[in-house]
Design a protein around this motif. Structure first.
Motif, PDB file in Angstrom:
ATOM      1  N   GLY A  13       0.438  -1.732   0.202  1.00 12.04           N
ATOM      2  CA  GLY A  13      -0.029   0.279   0.309  1.00 12.04           C
ATOM      3  C   GLY A  13       0.574   1.324  -0.401  1.00 12.04           C
ATOM      4  N   ALA A  14       1.943   1.139   0.105  1.00 17.17           N
ATOM      5  CA  ALA A  14       3.055   1.730   0.226  1.00 17.17           C
ATOM      6  C   ALA A  14       3.207   3.451  -1.186  1.00 17.17           C
ATOM      7  N   LYS A  15       2.846   2.529  -2.415  1.00 21.08           N
ATOM      8  CA  LYS A  15       3.149   2.876  -3.759  1.00 21.08           C
ATOM      9  C   LYS A  15       1.988   2.318  -4.612  1.00 21.08           C
ATOM     10  N   ARG A  16       1.965   3.154  -5.646  1.00 21.96           N
ATOM     11  CA  ARG A  16       1.088   3.301  -6.537  1.00 21.96           C
ATOM     12  C   ARG A  16      -0.063   2.436  -6.699  1.00 21.96           C
ATOM     13  N   ILE A  17      -0.399   1.653  -7.856  1.00 19.05           N
ATOM     14  CA  ILE A  17      -2.390   1.645  -7.384  1.00 19.05           C
ATOM     15  C   ILE A  17      -2.454   1.219  -5.800  1.00 19.05           C
ATOM     16  N   GLY A  18      -1.663   0.424  -5.271  1.00 14.90           N
ATOM     17  CA  GLY A  18      -1.636   0.064  -3.496  1.00 14.90           C
ATOM     18  C   GLY A  18      -1.892   1.259  -2.613  1.00 14.90           C
ATOM     19  N   ARG A  19      -0.462   1.942  -3.573  1.00 16.51           N
ATOM     20  CA  ARG A  19      -1.098   3.623  -1.819  1.00 16.51           C
ATOM     21  C   ARG A  19      -2.677   4.401  -2.314  1.00 16.51           C
ATOM     22  N   CYS A  20      -3.179   3.880  -4.020  1.00 15.17           N
ATOM     23  CA  CYS A  20      -4.273   4.814  -4.761  1.00 15.17           C
ATOM     24  C   CYS A  20      -5.467   4.487  -3.700  1.00 15.17           C
ATOM     25  N   ILE A  21      -5.271   2.083  -3.679  1.00 18.66           N
ATOM     26  CA  ILE A  21      -6.334   2.023  -2.984  1.00 18.66           C
ATOM     27  C   ILE A  21      -6.367   2.086  -1.591  1.00 18.66           C
ATOM     28  N   ALA A  22      -5.372   2.659  -0.909  1.00 18.57           N
ATOM     29  CA  ALA A  22      -5.250   3.227   0.357  1.00 18.57           C
ATOM     30  C   ALA A  22      -6.162   4.093   0.468  1.00 18.57           C
ATOM     31  N   LEU A  23      -5.569   5.346  -0.235  1.00 22.06           N
ATOM     32  CA  LEU A  23      -5.660   6.322  -0.521  1.00 22.06           C
ATOM     33  C   LEU A  23      -7.834   6.583  -0.742  1.00 22.06           C
ATOM     34  N   ALA A  24      -8.010   5.440  -1.157  1.00 24.09           N
ATOM     35  CA  ALA A  24      -9.856   5.555  -1.521  1.00 24.09           C
ATOM     36  C   ALA A  24     -10.043   4.808  -0.668  1.00 24.09           C
ATOM     37  N   LEU A  25      -9.780   4.055   0.639  1.00 25.36           N
ATOM     38  CA  LEU A  25     -10.452   3.270   1.733  1.00 25.36           C
ATOM     39  C   LEU A  25     -10.594   4.734   2.716  1.00 25.36           C
ATOM     40  N   SER A  33       9.320  -2.566   1.797  1.00 21.48           N
ATOM     41  CA  SER A  33      10.839  -1.919   1.827  1.00 21.48           C
ATOM     42  C   SER A  33      10.707  -0.643   1.192  1.00 21.48           C
ATOM     43  N   SER A  34       9.562   0.135   1.575  1.00 22.49           N
ATOM     44  CA  SER A  34       9.229   1.420   1.050  1.00 22.49           C
ATOM     45  C   SER A  34       8.636   1.526   2.757  1.00 22.49           C
ATOM     46  N   PRO A  35       9.423   2.260   3.264  1.00 22.56           N
ATOM     47  CA  PRO A  35       9.460   2.784   4.862  1.00 22.56           C
ATOM     48  C   PRO A  35       8.756   4.142   4.605  1.00 22.56           C
ATOM     49  N   GLU A  36      10.146   4.951   3.653  1.00 20.41           N
ATOM     50  CA  GLU A  36       9.003   6.587   3.306  1.00 20.41           C
ATOM     51  C   GLU A  36       7.483   6.586   3.170  1.00 20.41           C
ATOM     52  N   GLU A  37       7.807   6.254   1.925  1.00 16.40           N
ATOM     53  CA  GLU A  37       6.406   5.867   1.441  1.00 16.40           C
ATOM     54  C   GLU A  37       4.747   4.972   1.303  1.00 16.40           C
ATOM     55  N   ALA A  38       5.765   4.288   2.392  1.00 15.72           N
ATOM     56  CA  ALA A  38       4.231   4.210   3.439  1.00 15.72           C
ATOM     57  C   ALA A  38       4.238   4.811   4.819  1.00 15.72           C
ATOM     58  N   ALA A  39       4.949   5.703   5.006  1.00 19.07           N
ATOM     59  CA  ALA A  39       4.550   6.586   6.620  1.00 19.07           C
ATOM     60  C   ALA A  39       3.672   8.320   5.467  1.00 19.07           C
ATOM     61  N   ALA A  40       4.558   8.205   4.459  1.00 18.30           N
ATOM     62  CA  ALA A  40       3.751   9.499   3.952  1.00 18.30           C
ATOM     63  C   ALA A  40       1.966   9.155   3.396  1.00 18.30           C
ATOM     64  N   THR A  41       2.144   7.801   3.092  1.00 18.99           N
ATOM     65  CA  THR A  41       0.818   7.486   2.643  1.00 18.99           C
ATOM     66  C   THR A  41      -0.153   7.749   3.533  1.00 18.99           C
ATOM     67  N   ALA A  42       0.282   7.273   5.248  1.00 17.51           N
ATOM     68  CA  ALA A  42      -0.673   7.267   5.867  1.00 17.51           C
ATOM     69  C   ALA A  42      -0.497   8.140   6.489  1.00 17.51           C
ATOM     70  N   ARG A  43       0.208   9.493   6.309  1.00 18.13           N
ATOM     71  CA  ARG A  43       0.316  10.555   6.658  1.00 18.13           C
ATOM     72  C   ARG A  43      -1.031  11.246   5.556  1.00 18.13           C
ATOM     73  N   GLU A  44      -0.799  11.023   4.944  1.00 19.47           N
ATOM     74  CA  GLU A  44      -1.957  11.795   3.270  1.00 19.47           C
ATOM     75  C   GLU A  44      -3.041  11.686   4.343  1.00 19.47           C
ATOM     76  N   ILE A  45      -3.122   9.263   4.316  1.00 16.23           N
ATOM     77  CA  ILE A  45      -4.544   9.702   5.156  1.00 16.23           C
ATOM     78  C   ILE A  45      -5.353  10.205   6.243  1.00 16.23           C
ATOM     79  N   GLY A  46      -4.497  10.434   7.314  1.00 14.77           N
ATOM     80  CA  GLY A  46      -4.724  11.009   8.493  1.00 14.77           C
ATOM     81  C   GLY A  46      -5.335  10.035   9.648  1.00 14.77           C
ATOM     82  N   ASP A  47      -6.220   8.942   9.176  1.00 15.20           N
ATOM     83  CA  ASP A  47      -6.285   7.565  10.613  1.00 15.20           C
ATOM     84  C   ASP A  47      -5.881   6.149   9.570  1.00 15.20           C
TER      85      ASP A  47
END
Ligand SMILES: NC(=O)c1ccc[n+]([C@@H]2O[C@H](COP(=O)([O-])OP(=O)(O)OC[C@H]3O[C@@H](n4cnc5c(N)ncnc54)[C@H](OP(=O)(O)O)[C@@H]3O)[C@@H](O)[C@H]2O)c1
Length: 238
Positions: free
Chosen positions: A13-25, A38-52
């Motif tokens: 869920g950190a990048k690409r299509i998975g990230r977009c699914i995470a944001l949509a949910l 292996s994408s800790p920074e991208e995962a943390a950024a995606t989580a921050r963008e979602i909020g909860d």
């Protein structure tokens, strides 16, 4: 099915299509576990963008890591209502196939989703939840000779989707989304990108959001199980 305030786990869920699914949910009001390997920074950024949302690390080819991941997500965010199996690899496996390429593809596309569903099943049962497996439109016609291990393992994931839809009913629904040409690998040339959509009836690439909106629609539905929805511009009917 109500998604707001409920928990989703998105693998890859950190990048690409998975990230977009995470944001949509997340936009549906879900609490989202953003898995990465292996994408800790991208995962943390995606989580921050979602909020909860929170990032979680695991190598899904490791059985113990899967148990740990589901345990950590459940104790931090609660039982899963939605599990999205999106983590994947896309690498050539031309003939003669090597054992290593075969096993890598089966491990991430078939064994990992089966283990994740098994580990999450008690919570999904309590939640009367849903599993959405992200497959590939090629599953119904595994016809890329240079990617045999990928095609066959994605066809296996489609079979797992249909089989578990029966086995886990009525408490858990199991569905699939099968993207076509949505997001090229980073190293695709312009001519490879053009060639990929030449025979697609809609003659263009889809977007990660096309996939994410299909995932949300299937997750929301109360009466769809065992179905695999192609999001492929019509490629699979040609
Ligand atoms: N892109 C397309 O056009 C397309 C077309 C058809 C189907 N699909 C399917 O749609 C889904 C998403 O596609 P995508 O292109 O966005 O995927 P991707 O970039 O190929 O892979 C998604 C993530 O999978 C994770 N992953 C790989 N091996 C892993 C392992 N052993 N353990 C844990 N995580 C692992 C990686 O996480 P890290 O970065 O954290 O390592 C990677 O970022 C996939 O299932 C894919 O097969 C995509």
């Amino acid at each position: 099915m109500e998604l707001r305030g409920k928990t989703a786990l998105v693998t890859g869920g950190a990048k690409r299509i998975g990230r977009c699914i995470a944001l949509a949910l997340g936009a549906e009001g879900m609490r989202v576990a953003v898995h990465h390997r292996s994408s800790p920074e991208e995962a943390a950024a995606t989580a921050r963008e979602i909020g909860d949302a929170l990032p979680f690390q695991a190598d899904l080819t490791d059985a113990a890591d899967i148990e740990r991941l589901v345990g950590e997500v459940t104790s931090s965010l609660g039982d899963l209502r939605v599990l999205i199996n999106s983590a994947s690899i896309f690498e050539p496996s031309p003939w003669p196939l090597t054992d290593e390429a075969w096993e890598r593809n089966v491990a991430i596309h078939m064994t990992a989703p089966m283990r994740l569903i098994r580990a999450a099943a008690p919570g999904l049962q309590r939640e009367r939840g849903v599993v959405v497996n992200i497959i590939d439109a090629v599953w119904s016609r595994p016809s890329w000779p240079r990617h045999t291990a990928y095609c066959v393992s994605k066809a296996g994931l489609a079979a797992l989707t249909q089989s578990l839809a029966r086995a886990l009913a009525p408490e858990i629904r199991v569905v699939g989304v099968a993207p076509g040409a949505v997001l090229p690998p980073d190293d695709y040339s312009g001519s490879q990108r053009d060639a990929a959509v030449r025979r697609v009836p809609l003659v263009r690439w889809g977007t990660p959001d096309d996939v994410a909106q299909a995932v949300v629609a299937l997750a929301r539905s109360d009466y769809i199980t065992g179905q695999i929805l192609a999001v492929d511009g019509g490629q699979s009917i040609c």
